[in-house]
Design a protein around this motif. Structure first.
Motif, PDB file in Angstrom:
ATOM      1  N   ARG A   1      -7.066   0.022   6.550  1.00 42.96           N
ATOM      2  CA  ARG A   1      -6.253   1.218   6.825  1.00 42.96           C
ATOM      3  C   ARG A   1      -6.708   1.897   8.111  1.00 42.96           C
ATOM      4  NH1 ARG A   1      -6.893   2.945   1.177  1.00 42.96           N
ATOM      5  NH2 ARG A   1      -5.150   2.053   0.060  1.00 42.96           N
TER       6      ARG A   1
ATOM      7  N   ASP B   1       0.844  -1.191   0.000  1.00 43.88           N
ATOM      8  CA  ASP B   1       0.000   0.000   0.000  1.00 43.88           C
ATOM      9  C   ASP B   1       0.880   1.242   0.000  1.00 43.88           C
ATOM     10  OD1 ASP B   1      -2.348   1.432   0.040  1.00 43.88           O
ATOM     11  OD2 ASP B   1      -2.663   1.220   2.192  1.00 43.88           O
ATOM     12  N   GLY B   2       0.476   2.246  -0.742  1.00 43.00           N
ATOM     13  CA  GLY B   2       1.245   3.480  -0.815  1.00 43.00           C
ATOM     14  C   GLY B   2       0.375   4.629  -1.287  1.00 43.00           C
ATOM     15  N   GLU B   3       1.009   5.660  -1.817  1.00 40.77           N
ATOM     16  CA  GLU B   3       0.286   6.844  -2.279  1.00 40.77           C
ATOM     17  C   GLU B   3      -0.782   6.522  -3.319  1.00 40.77           C
ATOM     18  OE1 GLU B   3       2.841   9.993  -3.596  1.00 40.77           O
ATOM     19  OE2 GLU B   3       4.173   9.754  -1.869  1.00 40.77           O
ATOM     20  N   LEU B   4      -0.512   5.536  -4.177  1.00 41.91           N
ATOM     21  CA  LEU B   4      -1.452   5.176  -5.233  1.00 41.91           C
ATOM     22  C   LEU B   4      -2.489   4.152  -4.760  1.00 41.91           C
ATOM     23  CD1 LEU B   4       1.041   4.887  -8.234  1.00 41.91           C
ATOM     24  CD2 LEU B   4      -0.443   6.821  -7.639  1.00 41.91           C
TER      25      LEU B   4
END
Length: 159
Positions: free
Chosen positions: A35, A16-19
């Motif tokens: 999250r 999981d990240g910015e995108l």
């Protein structure tokens, strides 16, 4: 997975990240819920085995899956998610215990093929210190079979 310098199997793990995660485009609710719980999540993707190696299918799947899960633990991932075609869903459930977390939906990232969201079981992934090292499995050498009474070519009599 590689056999005799040829790639025979692959799996991807997307953190999981910015995108976000690719499956979030059709399953935003479960992804956002994890999250909110503060879990570090990842998506398993692109598990593929070359058809020529179907006789070793399970060995390859187990091997790449083991490496992927060790990588996930080493990078602190706490929850693994996957979006699979419904006809493969039971395979993931039986082999790795993935539980369904979403209904069947059309997945634009895969030419609108149907997909079902699944997660690795709620039992936590073991800590990194609990993992066992991967030991490559040696394949026994294959030997040609000769009919009874025939001699191996290296033992043939020269006349």
């Amino acid at each position: 997975a590689v056999s005799r310098e040829e790639v025979i199997g692959t799996v991807s793990l997307i953190g999981d990240g910015e995108l976000g995660l690719p499956m979030e485009s059709i399953y935003p609710e479960p992804v956002q819920e994890y999250r909110k719980q503060g879990l570090k999540i990842g998506e398993v993707s692109c598990l593929a085995i070359q058809q020529d190696h179907s006789q070793n299918f399970m060995n390859v799947v187990v091997g790449v899956t083991r490496i992927m899960s060790q990588f996930a633990r080493a990078n602190g991932l706490q929850k693994l998610l996957i979006a699979v075609h419904p006809k493969h869903a039971q395979f993931y459930k039986r082999l790795m215990g993935f539980e369904q977390i979403g209904p069947e939906r059309s997945y634009p990232n895969v030419q609108n093929a149907p997909a079902v969201a699944r997660r690795f079981p709620d039992r936590p992934l073991p800590p990194r210190s609990a993992r066992r090292p991967i030991r490559p499995q040696r394949q026994p050498p294959t030997r040609p079979r000769f009919r009874e009474g025939a001699r191996h070519p290296s033992r043939a009599r020269v006349r």
